[in-house]
Design a protein around this motif. Structure first.
Motif, PDB file in Angstrom:
ATOM      1  N   UNK A 167      45.772  32.818  66.585  1.00 12.85           N
ATOM      2  CA  UNK A 167      45.605  33.156  67.995  1.00 12.85           C
ATOM      3  C   UNK A 167      44.120  33.409  68.233  1.00 12.85           C
ATOM      4  N   UNK A 168      43.638  32.957  69.373  1.00 10.87           N
ATOM      5  CA  UNK A 168      42.216  33.091  69.660  1.00 10.87           C
ATOM      6  C   UNK A 168      41.827  34.543  69.951  1.00 10.87           C
ATOM      7  N   UNK A 169      40.810  35.006  69.289  1.00  8.34           N
ATOM      8  CA  UNK A 169      40.360  36.379  69.503  1.00  8.34           C
ATOM      9  C   UNK A 169      38.848  36.426  69.326  1.00  8.34           C
ATOM     10  N   UNK A 170      38.201  37.264  70.102  1.00  4.25           N
ATOM     11  CA  UNK A 170      36.758  37.425  69.967  1.00  4.25           C
ATOM     12  C   UNK A 170      36.389  38.901  69.965  1.00  4.25           C
ATOM     13  N   UNK A 171      35.444  39.227  69.149  1.00  3.69           N
ATOM     14  CA  UNK A 171      34.912  40.585  69.136  1.00  3.69           C
ATOM     15  C   UNK A 171      33.565  40.611  69.827  1.00  3.69           C
ATOM     16  N   UNK A 172      33.343  41.644  70.603  1.00  8.52           N
ATOM     17  CA  UNK A 172      32.061  41.789  71.307  1.00  8.52           C
ATOM     18  C   UNK A 172      31.597  43.232  71.269  1.00  8.52           C
ATOM     19  N   UNK A 173      30.284  43.387  71.383  1.00  8.96           N
ATOM     20  CA  UNK A 173      29.747  44.716  71.658  1.00  8.96           C
ATOM     21  C   UNK A 173      30.047  45.022  73.123  1.00  8.96           C
ATOM     22  N   UNK A 174      30.473  46.248  73.393  1.00  6.93           N
ATOM     23  CA  UNK A 174      30.861  46.626  74.765  1.00  6.93           C
ATOM     24  C   UNK A 174      29.832  46.191  75.797  1.00  6.93           C
ATOM     25  N   UNK A 175      28.577  46.440  75.479  1.00 10.72           N
ATOM     26  CA  UNK A 175      27.520  46.171  76.454  1.00 10.72           C
ATOM     27  C   UNK A 175      27.332  44.701  76.755  1.00 10.72           C
ATOM     28  N   UNK A 176      27.916  43.836  75.956  1.00  7.79           N
ATOM     29  CA  UNK A 176      27.746  42.400  76.139  1.00  7.79           C
ATOM     30  C   UNK A 176      28.760  41.781  77.093  1.00  7.79           C
ATOM     31  N   UNK A 177      29.834  42.478  77.377  1.00 15.02           N
ATOM     32  CA  UNK A 177      30.918  41.775  78.091  1.00 15.02           C
ATOM     33  C   UNK A 177      30.490  41.284  79.456  1.00 15.02           C
TER      34      UNK A 177
END
Ligand code: F6R
Length: 373
Positions: free
Chosen positions: A257-267
């Motif tokens: 399943x597609x999932x991505x992690x990001x730094x909060x400030x990047x969204x």
């Protein structure tokens, strides 16, 4: 040999309290020690390292792939904040081809569960060729990377059979935390009191991990609720950022399943465009320095209709009103939260993959150790 578990991955997730104990116990001062030793983890391997010079005139370069690279990224936050030692983190596959600047006096830290990852081994060789001292953090004893390094620290997590790395990751985090405390004492960045507090926290961590594992059934219910989702986001800031990356990797590699992690400030710089009511967003909102900013990111996602699964600290009374689902973990020192926060994300990925009927321990297209570059 799965000891009653239906998959090695589940067995290895549940082994983490014991694995963390195995990583840390030989290095922790004795409990209740009241002399100067109580803030000093034991690293005889590093006796000859000139730590003040490393901090003042050189740097650490961390080299790893995949999950181990996520540990390295957490290592940067830990080393820089606790020890004030500058750290670069490189994907091992990129390192050799970007003409890296490494000088004698630098320390290259290669992190690898298997000790056989070809890119990590080659990157370590290159860093040593350029004059760095090579330190390996490995799980498998006497592996290629362990043999290539000047010094080795073993995580002692025990054999990891499942392709998806779990206990290897959290034990790497534990080793990097111990190491950061050690370096922090030798640079003078950490007071004895603060160091002793962190070591006490590490000693007590297996109990907190047991409490998290006790929520496995509740996490399975959350997995059932969101199993039809095809895109997931994982958000964290500070030390929770690498944990978010790792949570997303766990989900994609075993459930497809597609999932991505990001730094909060990047969204708001792009990924928020993905958010709608079909996208579960896992927000790592444990109490600590970045908590209020993380809540602001959570609100931004919520305002766009995103569904929130929040990971929060026990006792947090606000989060229930802001999230669709909440997973609570015991309060620990913020520097120890990454170890604890990784576990619910492993369980979430595990249950989602199982519900999809995936081959959890042997996901398609993947091998346990990648011995080609
Ligand atoms: C993910 C995973 C891989 C490995 C990577 C590095 O669950 O297992 O991303 O982390 O292949 O492996 P090691 O740590 O053995 O060098």
């Amino acid at each position: 040999e799965k000891q009653g578990f239906s998959h090695f991955m589940a067995k290895e997730i549940f082994e983490q309290p014991q694995a963390i104990r195995a990583t840390t116990s030989g290095r922790l001062p004795r409990a209740g020690e009241d002399d100067l030793g109580r803030g000093e983890p034991s690293f005889p391997e590093l006796a000859e390292l000139d730590v003040p010079a490393l901090a003042a005139r050189a740097k650490v370069t961390m080299l790893a792939c995949g999950t181990s690279w996520h540990a390295a990224l957490a290592g940067k936050y830990l080393f820089e904040q606790l020890a004030r030692v500058p750290v670069e983190v490189d994907l091992a596959s990129e390192f050799r081809y970007r003409q890296p600047i490494v000088r004698p006096g630098d320390l290259a830290v290669a992190i690898s569960q298997s000790g056989e990852t070809a890119d990590t081994r080659a990157a370590l060789m290159e860093a040593r060729r350029l004059g760095a001292t090579g330190l390996a953090i490995c799980n498998v004893v006497d592996s290629s990377i362990a043999r290539e390094a000047d010094r080795v620290l073993y995580t002692h997590a025990g054999p990891e059979i499942s392709v998806a790395s779990t206990k290897a990751f959290t034990t790497q985090l534990a080793m990097l935390t111990l190491l950061a405390v050690h370096l922090g004492r030798r640079t003078g960045a950490l007071t004895l009191e603060r160091a002793a507090g962190l070591l006490d926290g590490l000693r007590e961590l297996p109990v907190a991990l047991d409490a998290v594992l006790g929520q496995a059934a509740a996490i399975e219910i959350i997995a059932r609720r969101w199993r039809s989702a095809r895109d997931w986001l994982y958000l964290g800031r500070g030390l929770a950022f690498p944990v978010a990356l790792e949570g997303a990797l766990k989900l994609k590699e075993i459930s497809y399943v597609h999932a991505e992690g990001y730094a909060c400030g990047e969204i708001k710089h792009g990924p928020i465009a993905l958010v709608d009511e079909r996208v579960p967003v896992v927000v790592l909102a444990l109490e600590g320095p970045g908590y209020h900013k993380t809540l602001a990111s959570l609100e931004e996602v919520r305002a766009r209709g995103g569904k929130i699964i929040a990971l929060a600290s026990a006792g947090d009374r606000r989060i229930g009103d802001l999230a669709d689902d909440v997973i609570l973990v015991p309060q620990v020192d913020p520097y120890l939260q990454p170890i604890l926060a990784s576990v619910p994300l492993q369980l979430l990925a595990y249950h989602l993959a199982r519900l999809e009927g995936r081959d959890v321990d042997q996901p398609r297209n993947l091998a346990k150790s990648v011995t080609v570059e």
